[in-house]
Design a protein around this motif. Structure first.
Motif, PDB file in Angstrom:
ATOM      1  N   SER A  99     -31.606  21.372  16.841  1.00 34.13           N
ATOM      2  CA  SER A  99     -32.004  20.228  16.028  1.00 34.13           C
ATOM      3  C   SER A  99     -31.648  20.435  14.562  1.00 34.13           C
ATOM      4  CB  SER A  99     -33.502  19.984  16.180  1.00 34.13           C
ATOM      5  OG  SER A  99     -33.801  19.661  17.519  1.00 34.13           O
ATOM      6  N   ALA A 100     -31.614  19.337  13.796  1.00 39.70           N
ATOM      7  CA  ALA A 100     -31.329  19.426  12.361  1.00 39.70           C
ATOM      8  C   ALA A 100     -32.076  18.318  11.627  1.00 39.70           C
ATOM      9  CB  ALA A 100     -29.827  19.310  12.102  1.00 39.70           C
ATOM     10  N   LEU A 101     -32.828  18.720  10.614  1.00 38.32           N
ATOM     11  CA  LEU A 101     -33.541  17.767   9.762  1.00 38.32           C
ATOM     12  C   LEU A 101     -32.928  17.699   8.373  1.00 38.32           C
ATOM     13  CD1 LEU A 101     -37.231  18.749  10.636  1.00 38.32           C
ATOM     14  CD2 LEU A 101     -35.872  16.884  11.593  1.00 38.32           C
ATOM     15  N   CYS A 102     -32.177  18.688   7.970  1.00 39.49           N
ATOM     16  CA  CYS A 102     -31.640  18.778   6.616  1.00 39.49           C
ATOM     17  C   CYS A 102     -30.125  18.923   6.671  1.00 39.49           C
ATOM     18  CB  CYS A 102     -32.243  19.985   5.897  1.00 39.49           C
ATOM     19  SG  CYS A 102     -34.043  19.897   5.774  1.00 39.49           S
ATOM     20  N   PRO A 103     -29.390  18.509   5.627  1.00 39.84           N
ATOM     21  CA  PRO A 103     -29.900  18.024   4.360  1.00 39.84           C
ATOM     22  C   PRO A 103     -30.407  16.591   4.442  1.00 39.84           C
ATOM     23  CG  PRO A 103     -27.521  18.074   4.293  1.00 39.84           C
ATOM     24  CD  PRO A 103     -27.941  18.650   5.618  1.00 39.84           C
ATOM     25  N   ASN A 104     -31.473  16.377   3.756  1.00 42.00           N
ATOM     26  CA  ASN A 104     -32.140  15.106   3.516  1.00 42.00           C
ATOM     27  C   ASN A 104     -33.033  15.342   2.320  1.00 42.00           C
ATOM     28  OD1 ASN A 104     -31.602  12.808   5.371  1.00 42.00           O
ATOM     29  ND2 ASN A 104     -32.033  14.322   6.950  1.00 42.00           N
ATOM     30  N   PHE A 105     -33.907  14.434   2.027  1.00 40.27           N
ATOM     31  CA  PHE A 105     -34.823  14.604   0.913  1.00 40.27           C
ATOM     32  C   PHE A 105     -36.254  14.720   1.436  1.00 40.27           C
ATOM     33  CE2 PHE A 105     -31.145  12.217  -0.643  1.00 40.27           C
ATOM     34  CZ  PHE A 105     -30.673  13.134  -1.564  1.00 40.27           C
ATOM     35  N   LEU A 106     -36.414  15.452   2.532  1.00 41.13           N
ATOM     36  CA  LEU A 106     -37.724  15.626   3.147  1.00 41.13           C
ATOM     37  C   LEU A 106     -38.594  16.509   2.267  1.00 41.13           C
ATOM     38  CD1 LEU A 106     -36.630  16.096   6.858  1.00 41.13           C
ATOM     39  CD2 LEU A 106     -37.321  13.999   5.694  1.00 41.13           C
ATOM     40  N   ASP A 107     -39.888  16.326   2.397  1.00 42.87           N
ATOM     41  CA  ASP A 107     -40.852  17.030   1.561  1.00 42.87           C
ATOM     42  C   ASP A 107     -41.559  18.098   2.382  1.00 42.87           C
ATOM     43  OD1 ASP A 107     -42.597  17.738  -0.449  1.00 42.87           O
ATOM     44  OD2 ASP A 107     -43.936  16.048  -0.095  1.00 42.87           O
ATOM     45  N   PRO A 108     -41.044  19.342   2.346  1.00 40.99           N
ATOM     46  CA  PRO A 108     -41.736  20.394   3.094  1.00 40.99           C
ATOM     47  C   PRO A 108     -43.086  20.697   2.460  1.00 40.99           C
ATOM     48  CG  PRO A 108     -39.933  21.311   1.813  1.00 40.99           C
ATOM     49  CD  PRO A 108     -39.869  19.815   1.654  1.00 40.99           C
ATOM     50  N   ALA A 109     -44.046  21.011   3.289  1.00 39.21           N
ATOM     51  CA  ALA A 109     -45.386  21.340   2.787  1.00 39.21           C
ATOM     52  C   ALA A 109     -45.312  22.600   1.944  1.00 39.21           C
ATOM     53  CB  ALA A 109     -46.342  21.520   3.949  1.00 39.21           C
ATOM     54  N   SER A 110     -46.083  22.642   0.872  1.00 42.29           N
ATOM     55  CA  SER A 110     -46.086  23.818   0.005  1.00 42.29           C
ATOM     56  C   SER A 110     -47.149  24.815   0.427  1.00 42.29           C
ATOM     57  CB  SER A 110     -46.306  23.392  -1.447  1.00 42.29           C
ATOM     58  OG  SER A 110     -47.521  22.688  -1.558  1.00 42.29           O
ATOM     59  N   SER A 111     -47.884  24.494   1.476  1.00 42.35           N
ATOM     60  CA  SER A 111     -48.925  25.393   1.967  1.00 42.35           C
ATOM     61  C   SER A 111     -48.316  26.397   2.954  1.00 42.35           C
ATOM     62  CB  SER A 111     -50.019  24.570   2.642  1.00 42.35           C
ATOM     63  OG  SER A 111     -49.466  23.839   3.703  1.00 42.35           O
ATOM     64  N   PRO A 112     -49.100  27.382   3.394  1.00 42.11           N
ATOM     65  CA  PRO A 112     -48.596  28.337   4.385  1.00 42.11           C
ATOM     66  C   PRO A 112     -48.084  27.611   5.627  1.00 42.11           C
ATOM     67  CG  PRO A 112     -50.705  29.041   3.522  1.00 42.11           C
ATOM     68  CD  PRO A 112     -50.467  27.668   2.985  1.00 42.11           C
ATOM     69  N   PRO A 113     -47.148  28.207   6.347  1.00 41.83           N
ATOM     70  CA  PRO A 113     -46.555  27.547   7.515  1.00 41.83           C
ATOM     71  C   PRO A 113     -47.602  27.121   8.540  1.00 41.83           C
ATOM     72  CG  PRO A 113     -45.376  29.564   7.001  1.00 41.83           C
ATOM     73  CD  PRO A 113     -46.580  29.525   6.111  1.00 41.83           C
ATOM     74  N   THR A 114     -47.415  25.935   9.064  1.00 43.36           N
ATOM     75  CA  THR A 114     -48.283  25.416  10.117  1.00 43.36           C
ATOM     76  C   THR A 114     -47.568  25.596  11.450  1.00 43.36           C
ATOM     77  OG1 THR A 114     -47.322  23.213  10.052  1.00 43.36           O
ATOM     78  CG2 THR A 114     -49.169  23.640   8.537  1.00 43.36           C
ATOM     79  N   ALA A 115     -48.255  25.329  12.542  1.00 45.69           N
ATOM     80  CA  ALA A 115     -47.634  25.403  13.861  1.00 45.69           C
ATOM     81  C   ALA A 115     -46.448  24.443  13.940  1.00 45.69           C
ATOM     82  CB  ALA A 115     -48.664  25.091  14.948  1.00 45.69           C
ATOM     83  N   ASN A 116     -46.558  23.273  13.285  1.00 44.13           N
ATOM     84  CA  ASN A 116     -45.454  22.317  13.283  1.00 44.13           C
ATOM     85  C   ASN A 116     -44.242  22.893  12.557  1.00 44.13           C
ATOM     86  OD1 ASN A 116     -44.633  19.551  14.062  1.00 44.13           O
ATOM     87  ND2 ASN A 116     -44.390  19.274  11.855  1.00 44.13           N
ATOM     88  N   ASP A 117     -44.466  23.549  11.407  1.00 44.00           N
ATOM     89  CA  ASP A 117     -43.362  24.172  10.675  1.00 44.00           C
ATOM     90  C   ASP A 117     -42.695  25.239  11.536  1.00 44.00           C
ATOM     91  OD1 ASP A 117     -43.718  22.710   8.279  1.00 44.00           O
ATOM     92  OD2 ASP A 117     -45.287  24.092   7.635  1.00 44.00           O
ATOM     93  N   LEU A 118     -43.479  26.043  12.217  1.00 40.59           N
ATOM     94  CA  LEU A 118     -42.928  27.099  13.060  1.00 40.59           C
ATOM     95  C   LEU A 118     -42.112  26.514  14.210  1.00 40.59           C
ATOM     96  CD1 LEU A 118     -45.984  29.537  13.098  1.00 40.59           C
ATOM     97  CD2 LEU A 118     -43.933  29.652  11.668  1.00 40.59           C
ATOM     98  N   ALA A 119     -42.575  25.396  14.767  1.00 43.86           N
ATOM     99  CA  ALA A 119     -41.832  24.732  15.844  1.00 43.86           C
ATOM    100  C   ALA A 119     -40.500  24.192  15.331  1.00 43.86           C
ATOM    101  CB  ALA A 119     -42.677  23.615  16.456  1.00 43.86           C
ATOM    102  N   TRP A 120     -40.496  23.592  14.132  1.00 36.09           N
ATOM    103  CA  TRP A 120     -39.243  23.106  13.553  1.00 36.09           C
ATOM    104  C   TRP A 120     -38.331  24.263  13.170  1.00 36.09           C
ATOM    105  CZ3 TRP A 120     -37.259  18.870  14.802  1.00 36.09           C
ATOM    106  CH2 TRP A 120     -37.997  17.705  14.946  1.00 36.09           C
ATOM    107  N   ASN A 121     -38.887  25.383  12.695  1.00 38.49           N
ATOM    108  CA  ASN A 121     -38.067  26.569  12.418  1.00 38.49           C
ATOM    109  C   ASN A 121     -37.285  26.961  13.668  1.00 38.49           C
ATOM    110  OD1 ASN A 121     -39.223  26.680   9.856  1.00 38.49           O
ATOM    111  ND2 ASN A 121     -40.422  28.511  10.260  1.00 38.49           N
TER     112      ASN A 121
END
Length: 143
Positions: A99-121
């Motif tokens: 999958s690919a989400l970037c490049p775009n102008f998406l706003d990644p969360a500035s907090s510690p990684p969430t389960a959703n962030d880890l899944a997208w990683n």
């Protein structure tokens, strides 16, 4: 009964039409065109496996991926999309590195990684998934 839409590289312009009612749709490819507007709702497309609209001029937020449990490839790179990354469908069928989400102008969360962030990683093969997003310039994909 439509199962496959493959429109890559046709210089198509205008918005992506509604996909509502296409319950049998499994593959939607419309990469490398000049499509504008928002990505339409993907609600009700429970058989959707592959969705790729890279290298267009799409704007707005990525629609929710709720209910897309067959989705294993989701690629929206190289557009002008904004907002947060959508929640990964549960259960998650996204294949690692597809999958690919970037490049775009998406706003990644500035907090510690969430389960959703880890899944997208995992799905994008990038840690963090947001490499190339934010205020960086949108650049062409390598062919």
């Amino acid at each position: 009964a439509l199962e496959i839409v493959w429109l890559d590289g046709n210089q198509l312009s205008g918005p992506i039409p509604s996909l509502a009612g296409l319950a049998a749709l499994e593959i939607f490819f419309a990469k490398n065109n000049q499509l504008t507007g928002a990505i339409p709702s993907l609600t009700g497309l429970s058989r959707l496996q592959n969705f790729a609209v890279d290298s267009n001029q799409l704007t707005g937020q990525i629609p929710p991926l709720t209910g897309l449990t067959a989705l294993w490839w989701f690629s929206v790179a190289n557009n002008q999309l904004t907002g947060p990354a959508p929640l990964v469908p549960q259960p998650n069928a996204l294949s690692p590195g597809t999958s690919a989400l970037c490049p775009n102008f998406l706003d990644p969360a500035s907090s510690p990684p969430t389960a959703n962030d880890l899944a997208w990683n995992a799905a994008t093969g990038s840690t963090p998934w947001s490499v190339g997003c934010g205020s960086q310039t949108v650049r062409p994909l390598k062919k």
